[in-house]
Design a protein around this motif. Sequence first.
Motif, PDB file in Angstrom:
ATOM      1  N   GLY A 216       0.914  -0.968   0.065  1.00  0.00           N
ATOM      2  CA  GLY A 216       0.004   0.050   0.142  1.00  0.00           C
ATOM      3  C   GLY A 216       0.979   1.206  -0.097  1.00  0.00           C
ATOM      4  O   GLY A 216       0.664   2.065  -0.757  1.00  0.00           O
ATOM      5  N   ILE A 217       1.811   1.241   0.679  1.00  0.00           N
ATOM      6  CA  ILE A 217       2.704   2.434   0.804  1.00  0.00           C
ATOM      7  C   ILE A 217       3.350   2.617  -0.510  1.00  0.00           C
ATOM      8  O   ILE A 217       3.697   3.652  -1.108  1.00  0.00           O
ATOM      9  N   LYS A 218       4.103   1.443  -1.193  1.00  0.00           N
ATOM     10  CA  LYS A 218       4.643   1.608  -2.254  1.00  0.00           C
ATOM     11  C   LYS A 218       3.822   1.950  -3.518  1.00  0.00           C
ATOM     12  O   LYS A 218       4.523   2.734  -4.332  1.00  0.00           O
ATOM     13  N   GLN A 219       2.539   1.631  -3.393  1.00  0.00           N
ATOM     14  CA  GLN A 219       1.892   2.208  -4.596  1.00  0.00           C
ATOM     15  C   GLN A 219       1.091   3.265  -4.399  1.00  0.00           C
ATOM     16  O   GLN A 219       0.661   4.033  -5.343  1.00  0.00           O
ATOM     17  N   CYS A 220       0.872   3.801  -3.087  1.00  0.00           N
ATOM     18  CA  CYS A 220       0.031   5.194  -2.797  1.00  0.00           C
ATOM     19  C   CYS A 220       0.910   5.998  -2.169  1.00  0.00           C
ATOM     20  O   CYS A 220       0.283   7.143  -1.862  1.00  0.00           O
ATOM     21  N   TRP A 221       1.976   5.926  -2.007  1.00  0.00           N
ATOM     22  CA  TRP A 221       2.787   6.905  -1.310  1.00  0.00           C
ATOM     23  C   TRP A 221       2.753   8.380  -2.003  1.00  0.00           C
ATOM     24  O   TRP A 221       2.834   9.493  -1.298  1.00  0.00           O
ATOM     25  N   PRO A 222       2.844   8.468  -3.473  1.00  0.00           N
ATOM     26  CA  PRO A 222       2.226  10.057  -3.765  1.00  0.00           C
ATOM     27  C   PRO A 222       1.341  10.715  -3.030  1.00  0.00           C
ATOM     28  O   PRO A 222       1.273  11.960  -2.894  1.00  0.00           O
ATOM     29  N   MET A 223       0.204   9.946  -3.177  1.00  0.00           N
ATOM     30  CA  MET A 223      -1.071  10.398  -2.412  1.00  0.00           C
ATOM     31  C   MET A 223      -0.907  10.899  -1.192  1.00  0.00           C
ATOM     32  O   MET A 223      -1.312  11.736  -0.321  1.00  0.00           O
ATOM     33  N   ALA A 224      -0.096   9.939  -0.361  1.00  0.00           N
ATOM     34  CA  ALA A 224      -0.019   9.810   1.336  1.00  0.00           C
ATOM     35  C   ALA A 224       0.935  11.422   1.413  1.00  0.00           C
ATOM     36  O   ALA A 224       0.650  12.023   2.333  1.00  0.00           O
ATOM     37  N   ILE A 225       1.995  11.552   0.421  1.00  0.00           N
ATOM     38  CA  ILE A 225       2.611  12.695   0.521  1.00  0.00           C
ATOM     39  C   ILE A 225       2.030  14.137   0.486  1.00  0.00           C
ATOM     40  O   ILE A 225       2.044  14.917   1.182  1.00  0.00           O
ATOM     41  N   VAL A 226       0.949  14.286  -0.633  1.00  0.00           N
ATOM     42  CA  VAL A 226       0.276  15.044  -0.789  1.00  0.00           C
ATOM     43  C   VAL A 226      -0.850  15.490   0.237  1.00  0.00           C
ATOM     44  O   VAL A 226      -0.701  16.679   0.661  1.00  0.00           O
ATOM     45  N   LEU A 227      -1.364  14.589   0.548  1.00  0.00           N
ATOM     46  CA  LEU A 227      -2.353  14.649   1.716  1.00  0.00           C
ATOM     47  C   LEU A 227      -1.626  15.106   3.033  1.00  0.00           C
ATOM     48  O   LEU A 227      -2.061  16.048   3.813  1.00  0.00           O
TER      49      LEU A 227
END
Length: 552
Positions: A223-234
């Motif tokens: 989940g972190i590998k695939q969604c980290w860009p969104m996590a950084i933005v939010l």
Amino acid sequence: MDNHTFFAATDAVAGSVALSALAGIVPLAAFFVFLMGFKLKAHTSALLSVVVALIVAIAAFGMPVGLSLLSLTQGVAFGLFPIVFIIWMAVWIYDLTVKSSRFEDMRVIFSKIGRGDKRVQAMLIGFAFGGLLEALAGFGAPIAIVISMLVAIGIEPLKAVIVTFVANAAPVAFGAMAIPVTTAGGLTSLDPTVVAAMAGRQLSVMAFVVPFVLCLIMDGVRGIKQCWPMAIVLGTTFGGGQFLASNFFAYELTDVVACLISLICGIGFLTVWGPKTPAEQASAIDADSLTLSGRDASLALFPYILIVVVFAITKLWRIGVDIPAALSSTDLKIQWPGLYGKLVNEQGEPITSTIFNFNWLSNPGTILFFCGVITVIVYVAMSTKDRPLSAGAGFAELFIGLNRMKLSYLTIAAVMGLAYVMNFSGQTAAIGALLAGTGAIFPLLSPMLGWLGTAVTGSATSSNALFAQMQSQTAQAIGVEQHLLVAANSAGAVAGKMVCPQTVALAAASAKLDGGEAKITAEAFKYSVGLLALMCLLVFLQSTSVLGWMVV
């Protein structure tokens, strides 16, 4: 002090703070033993723990039987109003969307917004949207609503609960228009704007971390590998918004600013980026195969947009008419019969916490009720053959929901009674006093007091009311900046809410996990402790030259 008054001493047991703290923790430990050890129902565990707390209060802390029982009654009353009342109204509004089939449309909306990826939806709904509800309402309403929404898009009930708990941690300190921070400042005679600024410099760090934790909960390392860009933005926009608003704008609007920025930036980012979505992380609805008219989309979102607008007006509107002040002016301050004037501080003065605030018009539950009435009117007026709703059915849902959640409400009332007995008898304060006696190492432990206060009471405001003064006095004694430790109480408090028994009971009811309180508590505990450890380390480093530059 005369013989008819009671002072809650922190060394009531054999003149020892340590023994008093040991005795004081027994009721709280008993609750978890009953719940997780003996696998009893939450309401049964809570009721038995109340009995334990009363015994400890009377036998160990010397509290008169009558005052102990009256403390219990005030706690139960507070549990029923406003807490249960707010939750009841929030659940009713959700039930209306389900009864009218409008929530199915909302599932499509959020599936489309999140590009059909439940991990992204968990961050958007749980973190950004849920944070906005916490900012304006607080007191349990966001948890009930967000869990229901996450379950509706296909997230497993237990996972939906844990996602909501972790996501809700970031905005809690500034929830309900920053009441917890304002309370901490008022009780310590410190400028609340400075306390808020310091809290913003702590909690913005947590806000940055939380989206990554949500990815981990939803889908592990992948989940972190695939969604980290969104996590950084939010994480960046939410944390940045918290920092900027709490330090350079109106601190009461900290969460409102942070959530709006993160929602706008998150949705905007999804127009240029999308994750690789494994089959098991795809939303329960194939949004691409469904169409939704603008009318249906607007009606699906209507109750929640209404909540945001109405709360914004009732909490913020001061042009011409000061609406918040007008509503608050109707509050009834009730000196709890038989208790006020009998519980006193060291100076022999009545403690103010024995005054019950019956905020019948200004409390979030009443405002949610009016939102519910408006929702019924609109949904009945816009009723169609495939989305029918009559006025009778709409208002019937109010009582259907009450009956469905009656045991959860009993649990909440009992646990608030437990908290009041522990607080008024001196049990909770004794635990805090023991931690405060650790001297120079105290900044490392300081957030634990906030965590404990919220774990017992379910309220960051109550936690600050209980421990903020102790934090301030200890800071002076050990030569640490007062604002740092008072803010640290809020930083720890946000992590305690997810293991609070009444929060767990609310979550179980919202996710329809009958008897699932023990599983929820066990799962939530590790994330609660993890976030608490982060805050403990941060506060300790802020008390030293390493991160001292962060202190206001």
